[in-house]
Design a protein around this motif. Structure first.
Motif, mmCIF file in Angstrom:
data_model
loop_
_atom_site.group_PDB
_atom_site.id
_atom_site.type_symbol
_atom_site.label_atom_id
_atom_site.label_comp_id
_atom_site.label_asym_id
_atom_site.label_seq_id
_atom_site.Cartn_x
_atom_site.Cartn_y
_atom_site.Cartn_z
ATOM 1 N N THR A 13 -20.066 0.432 13.064
ATOM 2 C CA THR A 13 -19.621 1.452 12.110
ATOM 3 C C THR A 13 -20.211 1.170 10.736
ATOM 4 N N ARG A 14 -20.880 2.168 10.196
ATOM 5 C CA ARG A 14 -21.481 2.031 8.866
ATOM 6 C C ARG A 14 -20.802 2.924 7.835
ATOM 7 N N GLY A 54 -28.160 5.271 10.330
ATOM 8 C CA GLY A 54 -29.309 5.740 11.100
ATOM 9 C C GLY A 54 -29.460 4.905 12.340
ATOM 10 N N GLN A 55 -30.675 4.536 12.648
ATOM 11 C CA GLN A 55 -30.933 3.668 13.790
ATOM 12 C C GLN A 55 -31.145 2.249 13.278
ATOM 13 N N GLY A 56 -30.404 1.302 13.840
ATOM 14 C CA GLY A 56 -30.505 -0.075 13.396
ATOM 15 C C GLY A 56 -31.838 -0.705 13.753
ATOM 16 N N ASP A 57 -32.091 -1.877 13.204
ATOM 17 C CA ASP A 57 -33.338 -2.590 13.485
ATOM 18 C C ASP A 57 -33.466 -2.941 14.960
ATOM 19 N N ASP A 58 -32.313 -3.002 15.657
ATOM 20 C CA ASP A 58 -32.341 -3.303 17.089
ATOM 21 C C ASP A 58 -32.516 -2.064 17.949
ATOM 22 N N GLY A 59 -32.718 -0.907 17.304
ATOM 23 C CA GLY A 59 -32.913 0.327 18.045
ATOM 24 C C GLY A 59 -31.641 1.019 18.460
ATOM 25 N N VAL A 60 -30.489 0.426 18.152
ATOM 26 C CA VAL A 60 -29.197 1.024 18.499
ATOM 27 C C VAL A 60 -28.681 1.816 17.300
ATOM 28 N N PRO A 61 -28.237 3.052 17.509
ATOM 29 C CA PRO A 61 -27.775 3.858 16.377
ATOM 30 C C PRO A 61 -26.540 3.268 15.707
ATOM 31 N N ASP A 62 -26.493 3.385 14.379
ATOM 32 C CA ASP A 62 -25.258 3.094 13.658
ATOM 33 C C ASP A 62 -24.213 4.137 14.032
ATOM 34 N N GLU A 63 -22.959 3.827 13.750
ATOM 35 C CA GLU A 63 -21.872 4.759 14.033
ATOM 36 C C GLU A 63 -21.298 5.321 12.732
ATOM 37 N N VAL A 64 -21.026 6.627 12.764
ATOM 38 C CA VAL A 64 -20.338 7.294 11.657
ATOM 39 C C VAL A 64 -19.058 7.875 12.231
ATOM 40 N N LEU A 65 -17.958 7.490 11.663
ATOM 41 C CA LEU A 65 -16.630 7.815 12.193
ATOM 42 C C LEU A 65 -15.996 8.915 11.354
ATOM 43 N N TYR A 66 -15.407 9.900 12.027
ATOM 44 C CA TYR A 66 -14.705 10.954 11.291
ATOM 45 C C TYR A 66 -13.708 11.654 12.194
ATOM 46 N N TRP A 107 -11.788 14.863 13.976
ATOM 47 C CA TRP A 107 -12.302 16.084 14.587
ATOM 48 C C TRP A 107 -11.155 16.870 15.214
ATOM 49 N N ARG A 108 -10.994 18.169 14.887
ATOM 50 C CA ARG A 108 -12.001 18.940 14.202
ATOM 51 C C ARG A 108 -11.945 18.749 12.699
ATOM 52 N N SER A 109 -13.167 18.706 12.112
ATOM 53 C CA SER A 109 -13.302 18.641 10.665
ATOM 54 C C SER A 109 -14.519 19.476 10.291
ATOM 55 N N PHE A 110 -15.122 19.195 9.154
ATOM 56 C CA PHE A 110 -16.246 20.011 8.680
ATOM 57 C C PHE A 110 -17.359 20.023 9.723
ATOM 58 N N GLU A 111 -17.746 21.215 10.155
ATOM 59 C CA GLU A 111 -18.645 21.315 11.300
ATOM 60 C C GLU A 111 -20.065 20.838 11.020
ATOM 61 N N ALA A 112 -20.405 20.610 9.752
ATOM 62 C CA ALA A 112 -21.733 20.072 9.456
ATOM 63 C C ALA A 112 -21.811 18.568 9.708
ATOM 64 N N TYR A 113 -20.668 17.900 9.814
ATOM 65 C CA TYR A 113 -20.696 16.449 9.996
ATOM 66 C C TYR A 113 -21.534 16.012 11.198
ATOM 67 N N PRO A 114 -21.271 16.525 12.407
ATOM 68 C CA PRO A 114 -22.070 16.040 13.542
ATOM 69 C C PRO A 114 -23.554 16.355 13.415
ATOM 70 N N ILE A 115 -23.891 17.445 12.759
ATOM 71 C CA ILE A 115 -25.305 17.794 12.570
ATOM 72 C C ILE A 115 -25.958 16.794 11.622
ATOM 73 N N SER A 116 -25.315 16.549 10.494
ATOM 74 C CA SER A 116 -25.879 15.632 9.508
ATOM 75 C C SER A 116 -25.982 14.212 10.058
ATOM 76 N N VAL A 117 -24.958 13.778 10.780
ATOM 77 C CA VAL A 117 -24.977 12.431 11.358
ATOM 78 C C VAL A 117 -26.107 12.305 12.373
ATOM 79 N N GLY A 118 -26.244 13.304 13.251
ATOM 80 C CA GLY A 118 -27.290 13.258 14.261
ATOM 81 C C GLY A 118 -28.681 13.273 13.662
ATOM 82 N N LEU A 119 -28.885 14.089 12.633
ATOM 83 C CA LEU A 119 -30.204 14.152 11.998
ATOM 84 C C LEU A 119 -30.555 12.841 11.302
ATOM 85 N N ALA A 120 -29.540 12.121 10.841
ATOM 86 C CA ALA A 120 -29.787 10.826 10.213
ATOM 87 C C ALA A 120 -30.170 9.767 11.240
ATOM 88 N N GLY A 121 -29.956 10.073 12.523
ATOM 89 C CA GLY A 121 -30.265 9.116 13.572
ATOM 90 C C GLY A 121 -29.085 8.276 13.995
#
Length: 392
Positions: A183-184, A128-140, A142-156
């Motif tokens: 990267t988390r 999500g968003q770290g304590d410092d206000g900078v978003p964590d990174e989720v690596l995957y 691409w192209r892969s499952f199209e829900a990934y970017p949606i789920s990652v973005g909604l998590a912050g």
């Protein structure tokens, strides 16, 4: 005149009642969503085909199992009448049955609404968003499952997408090089949806060993039952060996229970303790839980049905290659056509033949393995289409 005025006054009164404002007063501005919402892609579910007179329509756009659930599963569904009661929030009976089936502790299993629901719980807990206000990174990949970017973005969190290779495989070396201190979570989709190839055992283990131990490596095995590559990675073996590995699986594909939304994750207790906090209560219904248990109880029949789809998949890929198409290694219940700029043209032509396929922009088309007649009609279309992908 009086009648007209009364009519006008009545119309204005009705407008005020609907809008909540007096005539001439500006309507309130719409409530804005979080800024990320407008930046996210919208999930495009596979659509059914438009009916064509004289032709049976086939939906090959959603990677659904074309076969209905087993008779015993349908009986289990029909027997669940207490739907006025909430389900067990942690699906204890299903977890116990899965534990026996998979040979893992029940406390290592967390259920969710399909494997996507299980993934969303993971992201909610670990990215999500770290304590410092900078978003964590989720690596995957691409192209892969199209829900990934949606789920990652909604998590912050922030998506870091690494292009797949020309033949649709994860570029694990490039992915390892892209891991940073932010990267988390890393998502590994095998077989990769929509391109089809699996990750292999040795390359996956090298990758897991290369990333820091505080980075979750999620092995998404939604199509695991369809895999026939003997070198394919086994997510359960990796989970048993590496404490930062999480496995995702589902009853949607092989078991034919997509409409009931039953999935789960498997991970060590030090991970599941946090997943249970993030888990959506009652995500798996009582109907879904009992259907999944009945399907596991008759798994030999599930395997027989899956093999008929694998046989069809192999028939389709062999025929495509025979007529000159280049197709990535297909290990799921679908094939990928790397059509580039001809993607939309192919999808439109398929629709004229009462077939719906899943087109991805100008990248390519994913076609689910369906009924034999549907697969044969798809092959007829490919024989007549003159823009087949070149060999890799």
């Amino acid at each position: 005149m009086t009648s007209a005025l009364n009519s006008r006054d009545g119309a204005e009164a009705a407008a005020v009642a609907v809008s909540g404002t007096e005539a001439g007063t500006p309507a309130p501005e719409a409530v804005d969503p979080r800024p990320v919402i407008n930046r996210l892609p919208k999930y495009a579910a596979g659509k059914p085909p438009a009916p064509i007179p004289g032709l049976q329509s086939y939906k090959l756009s959603s990677n659904e199992n074309p076969l209905p659930p087993l008779p015993a599963v349908l009986d289990a569904i029909a027997s669940q009448t207490a739907v006025n009661r909430y389900p067990d929030p942690v699906a204890s009976a299903l977890r116990a049955r899965l534990a026996d089936f998979l040979g893992v502790p029940a406390e290592d299993i967390v259920t969710g609404g399909g494997s996507l629901g299980a993934l969303n719980q993971l992201l909610a807990a670990f990215a999500g968003q770290g304590d410092d206000g900078v978003p964590d990174e989720v690596l995957y990949a691409w192209r892969s499952f199209e829900a990934y970017p949606i789920s990652v973005g909604l998590a912050g969190a922030k998506s870091v997408q690494i292009p797949v290779t020309r033949d649709g495989r994860h570029d694990l070396e490039a992915m390892a090089a892209a891991v940073t201190e932010r990267t988390r979570v890393v998502l590994l989709c095998t077989p990769n949806n929509p391109t089809g190839p699996v990750l292999r055992r040795e390359e996956t283990e090298r990758f897991i060993q290369s990333v820091p131990r505080d980075v979750l490596v999620v092995i998404d095995e939604a199509y695991q039952e369809f895999v026939r590559d003997e070198d394919a990675v086994d997510g359960l073996a990796m989970y048993r060996k590496y404490p930062n590995v999480v496995v995702l699986r589902t009853f949607s594909k092989a078991h034919g229970l997509a409409g009931l939304r039953v999935g789960y994750s498997i991970s060590r207790p030090e991970i599941t303790q946090h997943l249970r906090v993030a888990a959506v209560p009652f995500a798996v219904s009582t109907v879904g839980e009992h259907a999944a248990i009945a399907s596991l109880d008759h798994f030999a029949e599930v395997v027989e049905r899956v093999q008929t789809l694998v046989d069809e998949r192999d028939r389709v890929t062999a025929a495509l290659r025979e007529i000159g198409w280049s197709v990535p290694d297909a290990q799921g219940n679908f094939v990928w056509l790397d059509l580039g700029d001809a993607t939309q043209e192919f999808a439109v032509l398929a629709a004229t033949r009462a077939l719906s396929v899943r087109a991805f922009g100008n990248e390519g088309v994913r076609v689910s393995i369906g009924e034999p007649e549907a697969n044969s009609r798809f092959l007829e279309l490919c024989r007549s289409f003159t823009k087949a992908p070149m060999a890799y």
